[in-house]
Design an enzyme around this catalytic site. Structure first.
Site, PDB file in Angstrom:
ATOM      1  N   LYS A  12       0.724  -0.992   0.660  1.00  0.00           N
ATOM      2  CA  LYS A  12      -0.182   0.166   0.031  1.00  0.00           C
ATOM      3  C   LYS A  12       1.353   1.257   0.139  1.00  0.00           C
ATOM      4  CE  LYS A  12      -4.243   0.054   0.934  1.00  0.00           C
ATOM      5  NZ  LYS A  12      -4.770  -0.358  -0.372  1.00  0.00           N
ATOM      6  N   THR A  57      -3.798  -5.612   0.251  1.00  0.00           N
ATOM      7  CA  THR A  57      -2.806  -3.651   0.908  1.00  0.00           C
ATOM      8  C   THR A  57      -4.032  -3.215   1.437  1.00  0.00           C
ATOM      9  OG1 THR A  57      -3.513  -3.400  -1.173  1.00  0.00           O
ATOM     10  CG2 THR A  57      -2.061  -3.555  -1.666  1.00  0.00           C
ATOM     11  N   HIS A 246      -9.545  17.401   4.861  1.00  0.00           N
ATOM     12  CA  HIS A 246     -10.983  16.286   5.631  1.00  0.00           C
ATOM     13  C   HIS A 246      -9.222  15.021   6.714  1.00  0.00           C
ATOM     14  CE1 HIS A 246     -13.753  17.910   4.190  1.00  0.00           C
ATOM     15  NE2 HIS A 246     -13.882  17.622   3.176  1.00  0.00           N
TER      16      HIS A 246
HETATM   17  O1  LIG Z   1     -16.441  23.743   8.645  1.00  0.00           O
HETATM   18  C1  LIG Z   1     -16.643  22.769   7.393  1.00  0.00           C
HETATM   19  N1  LIG Z   1     -17.507  23.773   6.525  1.00  0.00           N
HETATM   20  C2  LIG Z   1     -18.852  23.182   5.291  1.00  0.00           C
HETATM   21  O2  LIG Z   1     -19.255  24.155   4.543  1.00  0.00           O
HETATM   22  C3  LIG Z   1     -18.770  22.011   5.954  1.00  0.00           C
HETATM   23  N2  LIG Z   1     -19.166  20.556   4.748  1.00  0.00           N
HETATM   24  C4  LIG Z   1     -18.681  19.737   4.994  1.00  0.00           C
HETATM   25  O3  LIG Z   1     -18.897  18.171   4.754  1.00  0.00           O
HETATM   26  N3  LIG Z   1     -17.764  19.378   6.207  1.00  0.00           N
HETATM   27  C5  LIG Z   1     -17.361  21.264   6.472  1.00  0.00           C
HETATM   28  N4  LIG Z   1     -17.112  21.811   7.046  1.00  0.00           N
END
Ligand SMILES: O=c1[nH]c(=O)c2[nH]c(=O)[nH]c2[nH]1
Length: 300
Positions: A12, A57, A246
């Site tokens: 991986k 993996t 994220h």
């Molecule tokens: O701070 C965020 N704003 C968003 O508009 C949003 N949309 C999301 O899916 N996560 C987040 N986080």
């Protein structure tokens, strides 16, 4: 003609592991890019599609996350050695493993706030328009910073949002908030100590990011914009472009490992997609921007 299988390996690549140590209010972060490759007798997987000797993996990736929890503390070398031994031990057909780890360094800007080391590219865009009289210029100056990667390991929630049939995002009271910030601010004049103004602006942005409880990245940007405009009278406006980078909490609950929990400690730093949050904060008495912003489609 006869053919045989030559060299082969599998694993991986580039598992993006973020490990947060949060035993005290002063958090620590390790940010790793982990790649594993197994070498050994995997001929039958290639020649007759037999997977019985193949450690997926996906399992290698899961092990990289789990070992970040249990062995991630000291050095990437110790972590890589422990992970490698585990993968070879768990895969009888493996003769050798190669573990590559890249570590991204972060500098502290708060108890649970960090900025990626070396980050931040300073930018300016100057637009000069000829005036009616000789030696009369209209000079518009934008200054900015790009690639300023910042992260809060707590102090961020996201809940109460609109939901429809396609909404699966769980509400959260505690998440990582991270972005690679691009901010551009417009000066009202040219009688400015540019270097001092830039340093002060970045300091204000970082201090505000670190010191603000976030209900959304939108709110954080707005608060940062207000703080920047309040900190320097000679700024008319600021525009932000902030990818929401994220970080997904890795779910250890399906692993058959006793006592392995993930209490906001191990995250998968997702590459893409990202949210993209963009906003302008402007003084209500700001002088008009005229042609300051490079906004012609296709132009810079
Ligand atoms: O701070 C965020 N704003 C968003 O508009 C949003 N949309 C999301 O899916 N996560 C987040 N986080």
């Amino acid at each position: 003609m006869s053919t045989v299988l030559g060299m082969n390996q599998y694993g991986k690549a580039e598992t993006r592991v973020v490990r947060i140590y949060r035993d005290t209010p002063m958090h620590e972060i390790r940010d790793l890019n982990v790649s594993t490759s197994l070498r050994g007798d995997f001929d039958r997987a290639h020649t007759i599609g037999d997977q019985s000797m193949i450690m997926p993996t996906d399992s290698q990736k899961n092990t990289a996350f789990a070992y970040a929890k249990t062995h991630g503390a000291d050095s990437i070398e110790d972590y890589a050695i422990a992970l490698g031994k585990r993968l070879v031990t768990a895969t009888p057909a493996a003769r050798q493993v190669r573990v590559r780890v890249q570590e991204y360094a972060w500098d502290r800007i708060g108890d649970h706030s960090f900025v990626r080391r070396g980050g931040g590219v300073r930018t300016c865009v100057v637009t000069i328009t000829r005036g009616d009289a000789r030696d009369e210029w209209d000079t518009q100056v934008l200054t900015g910073v790009e690639d300023l990667v910042v992260l809060n390991s707590t102090g961020s929630e996201f809940k109460g949002f609109l939901k429809d049939e396609y909404t699966t995002l769980p509400e959260t009271d505690d998440r990582i908030l991270a972005t690679s910030l691009a901010a551009t601010w417009r000066h009202t004049g040219t009688g400015v100590d540019w270097n001092r103004s830039y340093e002060a602006a970045v300091t204000t942005l970082l201090r505000t990011f670190a010191g603000t409880y976030s209900r959304a990245l939108q709110e954080t940007l707005y608060v940062m914009g207000v703080a920047l405009l309040e900190s320097q009278d000679a700024l008319a406006e600021v525009r932000f472009s902030a990818p929401n980078k994220h970080h997904f909490l890795v779910d250890f609950s399906d692993f058959r490992v006793n006592g392995l929990t993930n209490d906001g400690e191990v995250f998968n730093a997702a590459d893409r997609p990202c949210g993209l949050i963009e906003a302008q904060v402007i003084r209500d008495d700001a002088p008009t921007a005229r042609d300051a912003w490079p906004a012609e489609p296709g132009f810079r």
